[in-house]
Design an enzyme around this catalytic site. Structure first.
Site, short mmCIF file in Angstrom:
data_model
loop_
_atom_site.label_atom_id
_atom_site.label_comp_id
_atom_site.label_asym_id
_atom_site.label_seq_id
_atom_site.Cartn_x
_atom_site.Cartn_y
_atom_site.Cartn_z
CD GLU A 1 -2.47 1.82 0.55
OE1 GLU A 1 -3.22 1.07 -0.09
OE2 GLU A 1 -2.39 3.06 0.33
CB ALA B 1 -24.52 1.37 2.36
NE ARG C 1 -16.14 4.96 1.23
CZ ARG C 1 -16.01 4.34 0.05
NH1 ARG C 1 -14.92 3.68 -0.22
NH2 ARG C 1 -16.97 4.38 -0.84
NE ARG D 1 -18.74 11.87 -1.28
CZ ARG D 1 -18.44 10.59 -1.16
NH1 ARG D 1 -17.87 10.13 -0.06
NH2 ARG D 1 -18.71 9.74 -2.13
CE1 TYR E 1 -25.14 6.74 4.28
CE2 TYR E 1 -25.89 7.42 2.11
CZ TYR E 1 -24.87 7.00 2.95
OH TYR E 1 -23.60 6.86 2.46
CG ASP F 1 -13.15 1.80 -7.37
OD1 ASP F 1 -14.19 1.21 -7.68
OD2 ASP F 1 -13.10 2.69 -6.49
CB ALA G 1 -17.65 -1.06 -2.23
#
Lengths: 477, 477
Positions: A57, A70, A144, A226, A259, A342, A355
């Site tokens: 990573e 979700a 996440r 957001r 939500y 992705d 996802a």
């Protein structure tokens, strides 16, 4: 037919009993590039079926961008087939259902509501255009970063290395391991490399060549603002029911999705706004957005939506949505390289299902690698052939569906934001899109993942010459 | 669940045994406006369940415009449930399968083939992009006029009157029959009127009001050039296999569809061409087209397509395709008036499924009228209530699916004719649409018509107050 079903159930049962077989020295060594959710889920699956895995990573630590995520019930069942520890990790990270209908109405829904001003007698009322039930716990949402943290706990130490940015991958020929070079000058070796390195995937560039148009994602001409809003404030704007249950307010050139999160103390709100302009800088896809920009985009919308926007902070994150719709990846594999999540099929988020596709990829690859491990034990010399056959079967099984999702996400954005919502004479036409919306949503929710596992196994066996079968080829006549 | 299935099968069985019950004087009297295929199929169904039917057709004789028509296996099964004489009529009119794969490959297919020039080494070769199997006898094609002639033979004399053009329908109040006036000054009376009067429906104008935008269809900006080509000539251009099997050659801004007719002696060819202009005269939608116009539209396409076009006649029919996409009908019923077939949901022909939707409408209405007849025998005073409840149930069951088809037909035309087909760099994107094409086609082919019958009965019974159930209402909060 019945026999086939039993075979599948039997094979899934074998998968679940086959955890952590002891090393025989013949197992394939696989490097996963990218330690996001899909990279780690795949790591857990491959470790379970006996692959030797290393994850690299580039970041300093585990981090996922974006606040919440979700998963559908279907995606969670796929996680369970990959490894039973994964849904446990999801739930231990505090995932909750996205609806709050209480005992009377325990289902999760998607709801599309008229966000544009219809000059009602009561300006605070809105018409519910359509809703789809996903059943009880039809979605489970979590943060996440918390899910990622739970996943890390399922992986033994020393499997994941941080601060390693992929530079190149060298194929040194038959019988040799791939040589992976990092930008810090270090190297690693493996039998195969799987890129789970996201929308700006370096593995994709290496697989396709840097000049290939699919090596870079393109701007979808939609921006997402957001923010999180304290639930008490959200209720002032929308009322109790709308604030505490998922709603997608739709209208011309924009839509507002929200939500509840954080145990109903906060509302996660995302304002999607069409943008006809070019995005200035492809390397920097997150910018600072202002409340004034959002206000302007939702001018003329109904009072509750405008009131909610007044409760946005003065500045917030503005995400330019990039995806692979314009130039899809023509193949997800090449020899011993392969793409997942992705990296293979970055999508816009309008189905909320990006996802989940990566989870399906991981189930497909885990299924295949169990076969490769078995094959390598019996025929260690066939390792490269088996890996190549596995990646080909994966490409065959996964590319069509995952690229359909990229197209479909763009399409539902167009439908959410059609100009017709603002035109009373066109409202019958505008509303006639919900049958299509239902079909598209059900295709995601009701995916036959057991059928996918069966098709995956059949594809691998055909490519290994274990069964008769004609590979699909291009027909020219 | 099992019980429900048996109930449905039982009810279908009753329907098939209930033919031509003797008149009790209580039966509803229904006027059908329009003696095309859907009008006559519905007439046969309503007669069978005991309705007193009169059909009024404005033309001098029975005629259907357009050369050929094909029905899916599913539509033929619906015909069989309406009345077993209808598939018999279809087959006696010389219907044949649309493929000629022979014993080795008896299935019917839809095939999408690369019509645009790809500069292949052999310029006569084309790549098959995609094909979908509809199974053996998946489609049956016939000449429209021959099918209509066979249907007429199933209907007793004096049921159909020709040369009657509808003028107005007057509702003279509760307990009174509707008064139907024709343009020749004559009148007729009935308990209800069903408009099967096609894309330019007069019943639709009366139902919605002449000023309603859905009272007139709008131009889809696509023209169809239609012709028949002797099969020997078609084979010269395309070769044996392509000429004698259905193919849809797709490319930028146009597509060319063909299939064999007349016992393989002729090819029915339709060139669909995008037209950015306004259509000059809405009242005259068929004009004379020239070979030069078609040549120009297919400039740059591959050699076989251009060679086929050279075999078109110098002039041929050019159809402007009008539909109800722009302004869909907001409701198919109002009190004792109702619309079916193209009158309700005129569609562009790109799915080849417009008539099939009308057959589904006719099955739904036949199912309902059997209930109405039974109700009227027991409660003659409830006739108007039962008819209104039936039409409401019909509207609820049929509107969503049939308007989906109108949208979907436009959508597949856009996909057939996307500019990307001409751009090698965009070919991966262009080809990624076939998953959607498959889903849309399967939604038509695999329609659960038994489920529709069950839903129809339930809807009627709820509206008659025979069962508990909450009617779907608009939710505002």
């Amino acid at each position: 037919m019945v026999w086939q079903v039993y075979t599948i159930i039997f094979e899934l049962a074998i998968m679940n009993e086959n955890m952590n077989p002891s090393s025989t020295g013949t197992e394939p060594e696989i490097i996963i590039i990218g330690g996001g959710i899909i990279g780690l889920v795949l790591t857990i699956g491959l470790l379970r079926v006996g692959v030797k895995v290393k994850v690299y990573e580039q970041a300093q630590g585990f981090r996922e961008i974006g606040a919440g995520i979700a998963f559908t019930a279907n995606a969670i069942r796929c996680m369970n087939l990959i490894d039973q520890s994964i849904p446990v990790a999801l739930r231990s990270s505090g995932s909750v259902a996205t609806s709050n209908g209480g005992a009377e109405d325990p289902d999760d829904y998607l709801r599309w509501i008229d966000g544009y001003d219809r000059h009602r007698e009561d300006p605070r009322k809105q018409r519910l255009f359509y809703k789809l039930s996903a059943g009880p716990r039809g979605f489970e949402g979590c943060r996440r970063d918390q899910f990622l943290e739970s996943l890390v706990k399922c992986i033994p130490p020393n499997v994941v290395e941080l601060k390693k940015r992929l530079d190149t991958i060298e194929d040194r020929g038959e019988g040799q391991k791939l040589l992976v070079r990092f930008t810090d000058g270090t190297t690693a070796e493996a039998d195969a490399v799987i890129g789970c390195d996201g929308v700006k995937s370096r593995v994709r560039q290496i697989l396709l060549g840097e000049d290939h148009p699919a090596s870079r994602p393109s701007y979808s001409h939609c921006m997402a603002y957001r923010t999180l809003i304290p639930m008490a404030q959200a209720k002032e704007a929308l009322g109790e029911y709308k604030a505490t249950n998922q709603h997608n307010h739709i209208g011309p050139n924009a839509n507002l999705l929200h939500y509840p999160v954080a145990n109903n103390t906060m509302m996660n709100a995302v304002a999607f706004v069409r943008d006809p302009n070019k995005w200035p800088d492809d390397s920097q896809t997150v910018a600072v957005g202002t409340k004034d920009e959002v206000r302007a985009a939702f001018q003329g919308w109904c009072a509750p939506v405008r009131d909610l926007i007044e409760r946005f902070p003065d500045t917030m994150s503005k995400w330019a949505i990039f995806d692979l719709w314009e130039y899809p990846v023509p193949y997800y594999n090449n020899d011993r390289l392969c793409l997942a999540g992705d990296a293979a099929h970055a999508t816009s988020p309008h189905h909320g299902a990006g996802a989940g596709q990566g989870i399906e990829d991981a189930l497909c690859l885990t299924t295949l690698m169990r076969e490769v491990v078995t094959e390598c034990r019996a025929h260690p010399e066939a390792k490269a052939k088996a890996l190549t056959a596995a990646f080909r079967a994966y490409n065959q099984v996964r590319r069509t569906r995952s690229q359909w999702l990229v197209n479909s996400s763009r399409r539902v954005c167009d439908l959410h934001q059609q100009a017709e919502w603002a035109d009373d004479a066109k409202l019958t036409k505008a509303e006639s899109v919900f049958e299509e919306m239902k079909d598209r949503t059900f295709k995601i929710w009701h995916f036959d993942y057991e059928g996918m596992v069966a098709e995956t196994l059949q594809g691998f066996r055909q490519r290994m010459g274990w069964a008769n079968g004609i590979a699909k080829t291009t027909q020219i006549y």
